[in-house]
Design a protein around this motif. Structure first.
Motif, PDB file in Angstrom:
ATOM      1  N   HIS A   1       0.799  -1.241   0.000  1.00 50.66           N
ATOM      2  CA  HIS A   1       0.000   0.000   0.000  1.00 50.66           C
ATOM      3  C   HIS A   1       0.823   1.277   0.000  1.00 50.66           C
ATOM      4  O   HIS A   1       0.349   2.339  -0.364  1.00 50.66           O
ATOM      5  CB  HIS A   1      -0.927   0.006   1.217  1.00 50.66           C
TER       6      HIS A   1
ATOM      7  N   SER B   1       3.212  -7.628  10.077  1.00 49.74           N
ATOM      8  CA  SER B   1       2.759  -6.590   9.148  1.00 49.74           C
ATOM      9  C   SER B   1       1.421  -7.006   8.564  1.00 49.74           C
ATOM     10  O   SER B   1       0.739  -7.874   9.104  1.00 49.74           O
ATOM     11  CB  SER B   1       3.809  -6.413   8.065  1.00 49.74           C
TER      12      SER B   1
ATOM     13  N   LEU C   1      -6.727  -8.480  10.845  1.00 49.64           N
ATOM     14  CA  LEU C   1      -7.397  -7.312  11.441  1.00 49.64           C
ATOM     15  C   LEU C   1      -8.146  -6.533  10.360  1.00 49.64           C
ATOM     16  O   LEU C   1      -9.280  -6.098  10.560  1.00 49.64           O
ATOM     17  CB  LEU C   1      -6.364  -6.401  12.127  1.00 49.64           C
ATOM     18  N   ASP C   2      -7.503  -6.377   9.202  1.00 49.58           N
ATOM     19  CA  ASP C   2      -8.140  -5.626   8.110  1.00 49.58           C
ATOM     20  C   ASP C   2      -9.373  -6.348   7.557  1.00 49.58           C
ATOM     21  O   ASP C   2     -10.352  -5.700   7.178  1.00 49.58           O
ATOM     22  CB  ASP C   2      -7.132  -5.367   6.980  1.00 49.58           C
TER      23      ASP C   2
ATOM     24  N   ALA D   1      -7.460  -1.115   9.000  1.00 50.63           N
ATOM     25  CA  ALA D   1      -8.371  -1.079  10.143  1.00 50.63           C
ATOM     26  C   ALA D   1      -7.663  -1.102  11.498  1.00 50.63           C
ATOM     27  O   ALA D   1      -8.266  -0.791  12.518  1.00 50.63           O
ATOM     28  CB  ALA D   1      -9.335  -2.256  10.054  1.00 50.63           C
ATOM     29  N   GLY D   2      -6.366  -1.486  11.503  1.00 49.68           N
ATOM     30  CA  GLY D   2      -5.642  -1.668  12.766  1.00 49.68           C
ATOM     31  C   GLY D   2      -5.796  -0.522  13.768  1.00 49.68           C
ATOM     32  O   GLY D   2      -6.149  -0.749  14.934  1.00 49.68           O
TER      33      GLY D   2
ATOM     34  N   GLY E   1       7.232  -4.078  11.922  1.00 52.61           N
ATOM     35  CA  GLY E   1       6.067  -4.225  11.046  1.00 52.61           C
ATOM     36  C   GLY E   1       4.946  -3.319  11.531  1.00 52.61           C
ATOM     37  O   GLY E   1       4.943  -2.866  12.683  1.00 52.61           O
ATOM     38  N   GLY E   2       4.002  -3.054  10.652  1.00 48.15           N
ATOM     39  CA  GLY E   2       2.956  -2.062  10.907  1.00 48.15           C
ATOM     40  C   GLY E   2       2.106  -2.322  12.144  1.00 48.15           C
ATOM     41  O   GLY E   2       1.684  -1.390  12.826  1.00 48.15           O
TER      42      GLY E   2
HETATM   43  P1  AMP Z   1       2.784  -2.917   7.145  1.00 45.13           P
HETATM   44  O1  AMP Z   1       2.363  -3.938   6.090  1.00 45.13           O
HETATM   45  O2  AMP Z   1       4.008  -3.337   7.886  1.00 45.13           O
HETATM   46  O3  AMP Z   1       2.858  -1.514   6.652  1.00 45.13           O
HETATM   47  O4  AMP Z   1       1.609  -2.928   8.221  1.00 45.13           O
HETATM   48  C1  AMP Z   1       0.288  -2.596   7.857  1.00 45.13           C
HETATM   49  C2  AMP Z   1      -0.688  -3.273   8.782  1.00 45.13           C
HETATM   50  O5  AMP Z   1      -0.543  -2.757  10.109  1.00 45.13           O
HETATM   51  C3  AMP Z   1      -2.131  -3.077   8.379  1.00 45.13           C
HETATM   52  O6  AMP Z   1      -2.728  -4.336   8.274  1.00 45.13           O
HETATM   53  C4  AMP Z   1      -2.719  -2.264   9.519  1.00 45.13           C
HETATM   54  O7  AMP Z   1      -4.077  -2.572   9.792  1.00 45.13           O
HETATM   55  C5  AMP Z   1      -1.841  -2.643  10.683  1.00 45.13           C
HETATM   56  N1  AMP Z   1      -1.796  -1.610  11.727  1.00 45.13           N
HETATM   57  C6  AMP Z   1      -1.432  -0.316  11.621  1.00 45.13           C
HETATM   58  N2  AMP Z   1      -1.583   0.335  12.802  1.00 45.13           N
HETATM   59  C7  AMP Z   1      -2.045  -0.583  13.683  1.00 45.13           C
HETATM   60  C8  AMP Z   1      -2.419  -0.539  15.078  1.00 45.13           C
HETATM   61  N3  AMP Z   1      -2.349   0.579  15.789  1.00 45.13           N
HETATM   62  N4  AMP Z   1      -2.861  -1.684  15.639  1.00 45.13           N
HETATM   63  C9  AMP Z   1      -2.941  -2.828  14.914  1.00 45.13           C
HETATM   64  N5  AMP Z   1      -2.621  -2.926  13.630  1.00 45.13           N
HETATM   65  C10 AMP Z   1      -2.174  -1.826  13.004  1.00 45.13           C
END
Ligand code: AMP
Ligand code: MG
Length: 323
Positions: A11, A131, A160-161, A173-174, A252-253
């Motif tokens: 993304h 992630s 989560l998404d 959605a996280g 990771g996110g």
């Molecule tokens: P990445 O692929 O490493 O950029 O991580 C993206 C993912 O992190 C997505 O699925 C988001 O929903 C999740 N994310 C971002 N912020 C949060 C949060 N505060 N709590 C849980 N998940 C999160």
């Protein structure tokens, strides 16, 4: 000497300038997001194509440099969505040809690991990498980053998404799940740990059923977090014991989540281990990690003969030549 990093696996489209000593001079991103639905690969690629020039200009300007003064271009060659990877690869190739700059391709997941040790004082940790697509417990052993445990189906971010999409929380959605969870109470959900592996698919199906039968979003957000994060704490602890390492780093996110950090901190302090979380800016996808990984591999002598993408490359496919 400096390196321009380009990130485009999913993304996020990002560009960063990092000097060869590891000083991050700029780190600009533009993220694809939608109110309903998820990531459609060609829409993501279209987004990246639209924003690449403006992200580049911002990154160069913030770093106080010009494209002619860049010494190395590093792009993420995988893993990721092919249409999105191609945008980053083509952009990197164009810039390197126009400016006669050296170019290198690196593994996105490895870059998540090495930025973690650059921006914290962790030395030889177990990495919990959570992630969108990936959920893995990784450690350096015998010249490779080895995956000691991982999800048997989907990554936690995607889980989560997916729930977020059902619950109308938008994408990603996280962050909203974390907020709603503060007002929720516990409902039992499937807890699936097999050795050092985890599974989230059954839990996602169950939360959908519970949502359809009228349970509150807040309760489901809270219970999802408590259940999934406990699973991660359990497998991380097992990996630390198995590898005899006394440091854990969260990357990771999903690592942005305060509740996850709190649970891992507690687990580490109970076993006299050190816990590190990566500052928010470097936890999720961005290009500083791509630039830094390019620098590490370039300094160690790696040169590429073809500018390619590797959509399915895993961390244990890569030989660690830079340690
Ligand atoms: P990445 O692929 O490493 O950029 O991580 C993206 C993912 O992190 C997505 O699925 C988001 O929903 C999740 N994310 C971002 N912020 C949060 C949060 N505060 N709590 C849980 N998940 C999160
Ligand atoms: Mg990532």
């Amino acid at each position: 000497m400096n390196c321009l990093g380009i990130e485009s696996t999913a993304h996020t489209f990002g560009i960063s300038v990092v000097d060869f000593n590891g000083k991050i001079l700029s780190n600009e991103i533009d993220m694809f997001s939608v109110k309903d639905g998820g990531m459609i690969p060609h829409e993501v690629a279209e987004h990246h194509r639209k924003v690449c020039d403006s992200v580049l200009n911002r990154a160069l300007e913030k770093a106080g440099t010009k494209i002619e003064d860049i010494n190395l271009i590093s792009y993420s060659h995988g893993p990721g969505l092919s249409p999105a990877l191609i945008v980053g690869k083509d952009f990197a190739k164009k810039l390197s040809e126009e400016n006669k700059t050296d170019i290198i391709g690196v593994n996105h997941c490895i870059a998540h690991l090495t930025i973690g040790t650059l921006v914290t004082s962790a030395k030889d940790p177990v990495y919990l990498y959570v992630s969108g697509v990936n959920t893995q417990v990784i450690a350096l052993a015998g010249g490779k980053f080895r995956i000691f445990g991982e999800t048997l189906d989907i990554g936690l971010g995607n889980a989560l998404d997916k729930f977020g999409r059902e619950a109308g929380l938008g994408f990603p959605a996280g962050p909203l799940i974390e907020k709603l969870a503060k007002k929720g109470k516990y409902i039992e959900l499937p807890y699936t740990v097999k050795g050092m592996d985890v599974s989230f698919a059954g839990l996602v199906t169950k939360t959908k059923q519970l949502l359809d039968s009228g349970n509150s979003k807040e309760d489901l957000c809270f219970s999802m977090q408590e259940t999934c994060f406990s699973m991660l704490a359990e497998v991380s602890e097992r990996a630390m014991a198995h590898c005899e390492k006394d440091e854990l780093i969260l990357i990771g996110g999903v690592g942005a989540n305060k509740r996850l950090i709190q649970m891992l901190e507690k687990m580490c302090s109970d076993r006299n281990a050190k816990f590190y979380s990566v500052p928010l800016e470097y936890a999720g996808d961005q290009a500083a990690m791509i630039a830094w990984q390019g620098i590490l591999e370039f300094k160690a002598g790696k040169r590429i003969s073809e500018v390619e993408i590797y959509p399915y490359e895993r961390v244990d496919d890569v030989k660690v030549i830079w340690e």
